[in-house]
Enzyme design. Sequence first.
Site, PDB file in Angstrom:
ATOM      1  N   ARG A   1     161.709 -47.342 -38.704  1.00  0.00           N
ATOM      2  CA  ARG A   1     161.447 -48.022 -37.430  1.00  0.00           C
ATOM      3  C   ARG A   1     162.645 -48.910 -37.147  1.00  0.00           C
ATOM      4  O   ARG A   1     162.821 -49.934 -37.788  1.00  0.00           O
ATOM      5  CB  ARG A   1     160.173 -48.856 -37.624  1.00  0.00           C
ATOM      6  CG  ARG A   1     159.664 -49.538 -36.406  1.00  0.00           C
ATOM      7  CD  ARG A   1     158.617 -50.581 -36.805  1.00  0.00           C
ATOM      8  NE  ARG A   1     159.250 -51.839 -37.088  1.00  0.00           N
ATOM      9  CZ  ARG A   1     158.748 -52.776 -37.884  1.00  0.00           C
ATOM     10  NH1 ARG A   1     157.625 -52.603 -38.500  1.00  0.00           N
ATOM     11  NH2 ARG A   1     159.387 -53.915 -38.053  1.00  0.00           N
TER      12      ARG A   1
ATOM     13  N   TYR B   1     161.363 -60.951 -41.825  1.00  0.00           N
ATOM     14  CA  TYR B   1     161.045 -60.255 -43.073  1.00  0.00           C
ATOM     15  C   TYR B   1     162.011 -59.143 -43.480  1.00  0.00           C
ATOM     16  O   TYR B   1     161.888 -58.606 -44.561  1.00  0.00           O
ATOM     17  CB  TYR B   1     159.619 -59.683 -43.004  1.00  0.00           C
ATOM     18  CG  TYR B   1     159.347 -58.789 -41.800  1.00  0.00           C
ATOM     19  CD1 TYR B   1     159.721 -57.447 -41.814  1.00  0.00           C
ATOM     20  CD2 TYR B   1     158.735 -59.292 -40.667  1.00  0.00           C
ATOM     21  CE1 TYR B   1     159.496 -56.633 -40.724  1.00  0.00           C
ATOM     22  CE2 TYR B   1     158.498 -58.474 -39.555  1.00  0.00           C
ATOM     23  CZ  TYR B   1     158.870 -57.153 -39.596  1.00  0.00           C
ATOM     24  OH  TYR B   1     158.646 -56.359 -38.513  1.00  0.00           O
TER      25      TYR B   1
ATOM     26  N   HIS C   1     158.210 -54.073 -34.781  1.00  0.00           N
ATOM     27  CA  HIS C   1     156.925 -53.365 -34.845  1.00  0.00           C
ATOM     28  C   HIS C   1     156.373 -53.156 -33.429  1.00  0.00           C
ATOM     29  O   HIS C   1     156.022 -52.047 -33.038  1.00  0.00           O
ATOM     30  CB  HIS C   1     155.937 -54.152 -35.700  1.00  0.00           C
ATOM     31  CG  HIS C   1     154.547 -53.651 -35.598  1.00  0.00           C
ATOM     32  ND1 HIS C   1     154.155 -52.439 -36.108  1.00  0.00           N
ATOM     33  CD2 HIS C   1     153.448 -54.176 -35.009  1.00  0.00           C
ATOM     34  CE1 HIS C   1     152.875 -52.246 -35.844  1.00  0.00           C
ATOM     35  NE2 HIS C   1     152.427 -53.282 -35.177  1.00  0.00           N
TER      36      HIS C   1
HETATM   37  C1  LIG Z   1     142.198 -51.902 -38.696  1.00  0.00           C
HETATM   38  C2  LIG Z   1     143.439 -52.580 -38.229  1.00  0.00           C
HETATM   39  N1  LIG Z   1     143.944 -53.598 -38.943  1.00  0.00           N
HETATM   40  C3  LIG Z   1     145.046 -54.253 -38.523  1.00  0.00           C
HETATM   41  C4  LIG Z   1     145.670 -53.879 -37.383  1.00  0.00           C
HETATM   42  C5  LIG Z   1     146.901 -54.625 -36.900  1.00  0.00           C
HETATM   43  N2  LIG Z   1     148.070 -53.778 -37.021  1.00  0.00           N
HETATM   44  C6  LIG Z   1     148.515 -53.058 -35.963  1.00  0.00           C
HETATM   45  S1  LIG Z   1     149.763 -52.080 -36.366  1.00  0.00           S
HETATM   46  C7  LIG Z   1     149.779 -52.610 -37.963  1.00  0.00           C
HETATM   47  C8  LIG Z   1     150.764 -52.032 -38.935  1.00  0.00           C
HETATM   48  C9  LIG Z   1     150.665 -50.547 -38.994  1.00  0.00           C
HETATM   49  O1  LIG Z   1     151.596 -50.030 -39.876  1.00  0.00           O
HETATM   50  P1  LIG Z   1     151.730 -48.478 -40.133  1.00  0.00           P
HETATM   51  O2  LIG Z   1     150.383 -47.885 -40.384  1.00  0.00           O
HETATM   52  O3  LIG Z   1     152.745 -48.305 -41.170  1.00  0.00           O
HETATM   53  O4  LIG Z   1     152.219 -47.887 -38.750  1.00  0.00           O
HETATM   54  P2  LIG Z   1     153.512 -48.263 -37.891  1.00  0.00           P
HETATM   55  O5  LIG Z   1     153.082 -49.287 -36.874  1.00  0.00           O
HETATM   56  O6  LIG Z   1     154.561 -48.770 -38.792  1.00  0.00           O
HETATM   57  O7  LIG Z   1     153.899 -47.008 -37.190  1.00  0.00           O
HETATM   58  C10 LIG Z   1     148.793 -53.567 -38.153  1.00  0.00           C
HETATM   59  C11 LIG Z   1     148.548 -54.281 -39.416  1.00  0.00           C
HETATM   60  C12 LIG Z   1     145.107 -52.804 -36.656  1.00  0.00           C
HETATM   61  N3  LIG Z   1     145.654 -52.381 -35.497  1.00  0.00           N
HETATM   62  N4  LIG Z   1     144.008 -52.179 -37.095  1.00  0.00           N
END
Ligand SMILES: Cc1ncc(C[n+]2csc(CCOP(=O)(O)OP(=O)(O)O)c2C)c(N)n1
Lengths: 326, 392
Positions: free
Chosen positions: B285, B298, B289
């Site tokens: 990425r 971080y 985020h």
């Molecule tokens: C159940 C849940 N917990 C927390 C969140 C908050 N949140 C949104 S995106 C994210 C990180 C997701 O990381 P990843 O699965 O690696 O996907 P990426 O965004 O890096 O593509 C978090 C913690 C959420 N959307 N849903």
Amino acid sequence: MAVQKLPLAKALNESLRKALETDPKVLIMGEDVGKLGGVFRVTDGLQKDFGEDRVIDSPLAESGIVGTAIGLALRGYRPVVEIQFDGFVFPAYDQIVTQLAKMHARALGKVKMPVVIRIPYGGGIGAVEHHSESPEALFAHVPGLKVVSPSNSSDAYWMLQQAIQSDDPVIFFEPKRRYWDKGEVDTEAIPGALHQARVAREGSDLTLAAYGPMVKVCLEAAAAAQEEGKSVEVLDLRSMSPIDFDAIQRSVEKTRHLVVVHEAPVFYGAGAEIAARITERCFYHLEAPVLRVGGYHAPYPPARLEEEYLPGLDRVLDAVDRSLAY
Amino acid sequence: MTVESTAARKTTRRSSGAKRTTSAASAKKAPAAQGAEPELVQLLTPEGERVQHPDYDIDLSAEELRGLYRDMVLTRRFDAEATSLQRQGELGLWASLLGQEAAQIGSGRALRDDDYVFPTYREHGVAWVRGVDPTNLLGMFRGVNHGGWDPNSNNFHLYTIVIGSQTLHATGYAMGIAKDGADSAVIAYFGDGASSQGDVNEAFTFSAVYNAPVVFFCQNNQWAISEPTEKQTRVPLYQRARGFGFPGVRVDGNDVLACLAVTRSALERARRGEGPTLVEAFTYRMGAHTTSDDPTKYRRDEEREAWEAKDPILRLKAYLEREGHADEAFFEALEAESEALGKRVREGVRNMPDPDDMAIFENVYADGHSLVDEERAQFAAYQASFADGEVK
Ligand SMILES: Cc1ncc(C[n+]2csc(CCOP(=O)(O)OP(=O)(O)O)c2C)c(N)n1
């Protein structure tokens, strides 16, 4: 200095810091609580000062966060966990409802569950889906859980201390749109008990009962009503489970009118419980039915409609007028 | 393919000398359990050189290669436009896919029209290849709706914000396909963080037990907001599949050819009735985020810079140029097309109407509901009382 002016989020941060300092059994756990300091920076700087063993970045798994907190509590720790947003607590709902809430009763009182679950909740920040919900009634309905929400910095600081010290599980709802509001915090004050309501503004014609993000709206409504010659009392309930019905009763015996205000849908909400109990307790004092102002029986709408959905000054004042017109 | 043969294949591949890029995540403080450098299927090096892989070969015409390039360039352009629209206040939030174009276009172009896609919230490139109008993706980020498209018109489901939920929907849909005796397949997208969720692990269990025709496409972009992959797992993610009883493969997520080849093969496997596959696209990425995030809290700049050298678009461009598959006119025309897309998206967003107030009460139930009817009427009367006041 004992008295400081702090934004609500910073008051929570100071409160967590104090808890980590005073009790080595206190742990902070959650997604992004470490280096990032949480998405709202409530845990900012804590990992740096207390280390990765006390302030723990957890895997992205809410059921895991709460489930392991239960185990840590069984082992004598006092976990304070962060759920990133209201809408993400549901993967953990099973652990909270079927396990956390009942453990003390099932163990004949021999086991304590001093777990605090912090949840930023409510709308008004223009967020996307699942980031603006008010699920407090879903938790308050469950025996064994305490459910509280501060509305200002001082309560944020003190109620979190009290929640962490409580031997019962506490669902600690933080009004996210008030995170940046500043207020005085006296770190040497003697706070009221966690379950007690607080008279946020005195009045004699009508009582507005609210908690969390809606307290500010009600105070503004009371100020506006004052200009029209109406004296409105505002009660900050602070706790949704238990509810300080004595405080509401005292106020209603004085004002004879009650309007309950919350963001959550009105249907089966906290207002329904309050209306029913106060009607039982104060039937002969009431001059109008207890009215409720809150969300509709519809999913929390997209951001561009949240102004219409959320109770604002006008909707509260409208209910004040309707109540006084009886 | 059985679990055993996956393991056997791995050995062949290791001795085949296929070129591998090094993994940034495992290079830094790799947990002891991680062991040797995991295999990475690659067909195009970061320098744009074509390399062979014993299991995944692909033969694309110059036109197809240009098509993949065009998809990636336009997707990146769309993404950049959305990011700047967010900065200008036109969108409340944006989740950028910058750096993940190859993973999305490669996997997306492996799909057939009758396959079904279950995305998370960052799959703008997959939406693009499915033919979803890019402007439609922006409604939920602008705050005018919670979805914005009919999932069935492009077999592209709505974005899912609650992490991991959609992997179970994908599995159930795939179970339905199998019951119907159809030969289409399903692909579920999710992140490395999502791999920690119970739902995702339950999806693995169900899909394996019911032999569902589903491909789990994990874009391991190294971060879940502020948490690196090591905070989610102690083993390379693709190896997880093995414990559930289906194969897992790690592909260079910045190599569009490898992503296409690996996904195609996993889909074919599903169509043949051989069940699920986990594809881990090892990527990065490059941006934040979301637009609300501050990665400087971080992660280090050097990390991003190292990954920039593996940019999926530059890599394919180098290959196209080296092989003479595209000329200057092609790149110029594409640049013009990019500009036009940017303009169209910008105008589309700015002209996107706010929803009517009454939309709050729309589609709450498929059948009627008396409470909603009552509240709708009260709301309408209340709004009307306001309008009267303003008229006076
Ligand atoms: C159940 C849940 N917990 C927390 C969140 C908050 N949140 C949104 S995106 C994210 C990180 C997701 O990381 P990843 O699965 O690696 O996907 P990426 O965004 O890096 O593509 C978090 C913690 C959420 N959307 N849903």
